[in-house]
Design a protein around this motif. Structure first.
Motif, mmCIF file in Angstrom:
data_model
loop_
_atom_site.group_PDB
_atom_site.id
_atom_site.type_symbol
_atom_site.label_atom_id
_atom_site.label_comp_id
_atom_site.label_asym_id
_atom_site.label_seq_id
_atom_site.Cartn_x
_atom_site.Cartn_y
_atom_site.Cartn_z
ATOM 1 N N GLU A 6 20.838 40.647 89.172
ATOM 2 C CA GLU A 6 20.571 41.976 89.166
ATOM 3 C C GLU A 6 19.197 42.446 88.411
ATOM 4 O O GLU A 6 18.737 41.635 87.363
ATOM 5 N N PRO A 7 18.650 43.298 88.963
ATOM 6 C CA PRO A 7 17.231 43.622 88.302
ATOM 7 C C PRO A 7 17.454 44.183 86.781
ATOM 8 O O PRO A 7 18.688 44.901 86.618
ATOM 9 N N GLU A 8 16.699 43.880 85.980
ATOM 10 C CA GLU A 8 16.743 44.379 84.574
ATOM 11 C C GLU A 8 15.737 45.242 84.221
ATOM 12 O O GLU A 8 14.675 44.871 84.136
ATOM 13 N N LEU A 9 16.092 46.464 83.355
ATOM 14 C CA LEU A 9 15.161 47.376 83.315
ATOM 15 C C LEU A 9 14.760 47.044 81.738
ATOM 16 O O LEU A 9 15.536 46.927 80.823
ATOM 17 N N ARG A 10 13.432 46.840 81.385
ATOM 18 C CA ARG A 10 12.983 46.555 80.260
ATOM 19 C C ARG A 10 11.980 47.682 79.786
ATOM 20 O O ARG A 10 11.218 48.205 80.881
ATOM 21 N N PHE A 11 11.701 47.801 78.325
ATOM 22 C CA PHE A 11 10.581 48.643 78.082
ATOM 23 C C PHE A 11 9.872 47.973 76.976
ATOM 24 O O PHE A 11 10.392 47.203 76.248
ATOM 25 N N GLN A 12 8.470 48.340 76.889
ATOM 26 C CA GLN A 12 7.407 47.293 76.102
ATOM 27 C C GLN A 12 6.798 48.502 75.308
ATOM 28 O O GLN A 12 6.234 49.516 75.842
ATOM 29 N N CYS A 13 6.595 48.206 74.020
ATOM 30 C CA CYS A 13 5.803 49.218 73.279
ATOM 31 C C CYS A 13 4.288 48.408 73.436
ATOM 32 O O CYS A 13 4.081 47.638 73.174
ATOM 33 N N LEU A 14 3.360 49.528 73.520
ATOM 34 C CA LEU A 14 2.101 49.029 73.943
ATOM 35 C C LEU A 14 1.120 48.726 72.880
ATOM 36 O O LEU A 14 0.101 48.539 72.846
ATOM 37 N N LYS A 15 1.588 49.066 71.449
ATOM 38 C CA LYS A 15 0.776 48.707 70.437
ATOM 39 C C LYS A 15 1.375 47.455 69.689
ATOM 40 O O LYS A 15 0.263 46.773 69.612
ATOM 41 N N CYS A 16 2.258 47.235 69.823
ATOM 42 C CA CYS A 16 2.774 45.520 69.306
ATOM 43 C C CYS A 16 3.178 44.753 70.314
ATOM 44 O O CYS A 16 3.605 43.568 70.009
ATOM 45 N N TYR A 17 3.496 45.335 71.514
ATOM 46 C CA TYR A 17 3.873 44.448 72.508
ATOM 47 C C TYR A 17 5.306 43.981 72.596
ATOM 48 O O TYR A 17 5.516 42.972 73.023
ATOM 49 N N LYS A 18 6.138 44.431 71.612
ATOM 50 C CA LYS A 18 7.584 44.138 71.520
ATOM 51 C C LYS A 18 8.402 44.691 72.735
ATOM 52 O O LYS A 18 8.029 45.807 73.221
ATOM 53 N N THR A 19 9.328 43.858 73.310
ATOM 54 C CA THR A 19 9.978 44.364 74.540
ATOM 55 C C THR A 19 11.468 44.457 74.144
ATOM 56 O O THR A 19 12.068 43.805 73.509
ATOM 57 N N SER A 35 4.005 55.038 69.763
ATOM 58 C CA SER A 35 2.923 54.478 70.616
ATOM 59 C C SER A 35 3.324 54.917 72.148
ATOM 60 O O SER A 35 4.573 55.114 72.586
ATOM 61 N N PHE A 36 2.507 54.492 73.060
ATOM 62 C CA PHE A 36 2.856 54.699 74.429
ATOM 63 C C PHE A 36 3.664 53.531 74.790
ATOM 64 O O PHE A 36 3.824 52.270 73.925
ATOM 65 N N ILE A 37 4.502 53.348 75.769
ATOM 66 C CA ILE A 37 5.550 52.748 76.264
ATOM 67 C C ILE A 37 5.162 52.206 77.728
ATOM 68 O O ILE A 37 4.834 53.336 78.501
ATOM 69 N N GLN A 38 5.811 51.473 78.075
ATOM 70 C CA GLN A 38 5.698 51.127 79.546
ATOM 71 C C GLN A 38 7.191 50.465 79.803
ATOM 72 O O GLN A 38 7.800 49.771 78.912
ATOM 73 N N GLY A 39 7.451 50.766 81.073
ATOM 74 C CA GLY A 39 8.915 50.202 81.491
ATOM 75 C C GLY A 39 8.600 49.504 82.734
ATOM 76 O O GLY A 39 7.691 49.931 83.541
ATOM 77 N N TYR A 40 9.302 48.421 82.819
ATOM 78 C CA TYR A 40 9.331 47.721 84.307
ATOM 79 C C TYR A 40 10.642 46.964 84.380
ATOM 80 O O TYR A 40 11.618 46.629 83.581
ATOM 81 N N TRP A 41 10.886 46.784 85.928
ATOM 82 C CA TRP A 41 12.281 46.212 86.135
ATOM 83 C C TRP A 41 11.790 44.730 86.404
ATOM 84 O O TRP A 41 10.729 44.343 87.073
ATOM 85 N N GLY A 55 4.245 53.030 83.885
ATOM 86 C CA GLY A 55 4.155 53.644 82.497
ATOM 87 C C GLY A 55 4.521 54.852 82.319
ATOM 88 O O GLY A 55 4.920 55.588 83.119
ATOM 89 N N ARG A 56 4.407 55.332 81.126
ATOM 90 C CA ARG A 56 4.936 56.673 80.320
ATOM 91 C C ARG A 56 4.151 57.014 79.243
ATOM 92 O O ARG A 56 3.763 56.028 78.466
#
Length: 56
Positions: A6-19, A35-41, A55-56
């Motif tokens: 199944e697709p999995e939704l993940r979010f990533q911090c765009l400052k330190c790149y932790k997911t 910081s800003f974050i981005q989400g991806y499936w 992105g958000r």
């Protein structure tokens, strides 16, 4: 033939790149560095993993 995941939704911090993943992932990513974050499936196919970004 392999069973599809199944697709999995993940979010990533765009400052330190932790997911982060899971039910509180979006808030954890926002609290990480403020910081800003981005989400991806993330979903898997026969030939590897594919991602859809927003992105958000």
């Amino acid at each position: 033939m392999a069973k599809k995941k199944e697709p999995e939704l993940r979010f990533q911090c765009l400052k330190c790149y932790k997911t982060y993943k899971g039910p509180e992932a979006e808030q954890k990513a926002l609290d990480c560095c403020g910081s800003f974050i981005q989400g991806y499936w993330k979903y898997y196919s026969r030939w590897g993993d594919k991602m859809k970004w927003y992105g958000r």
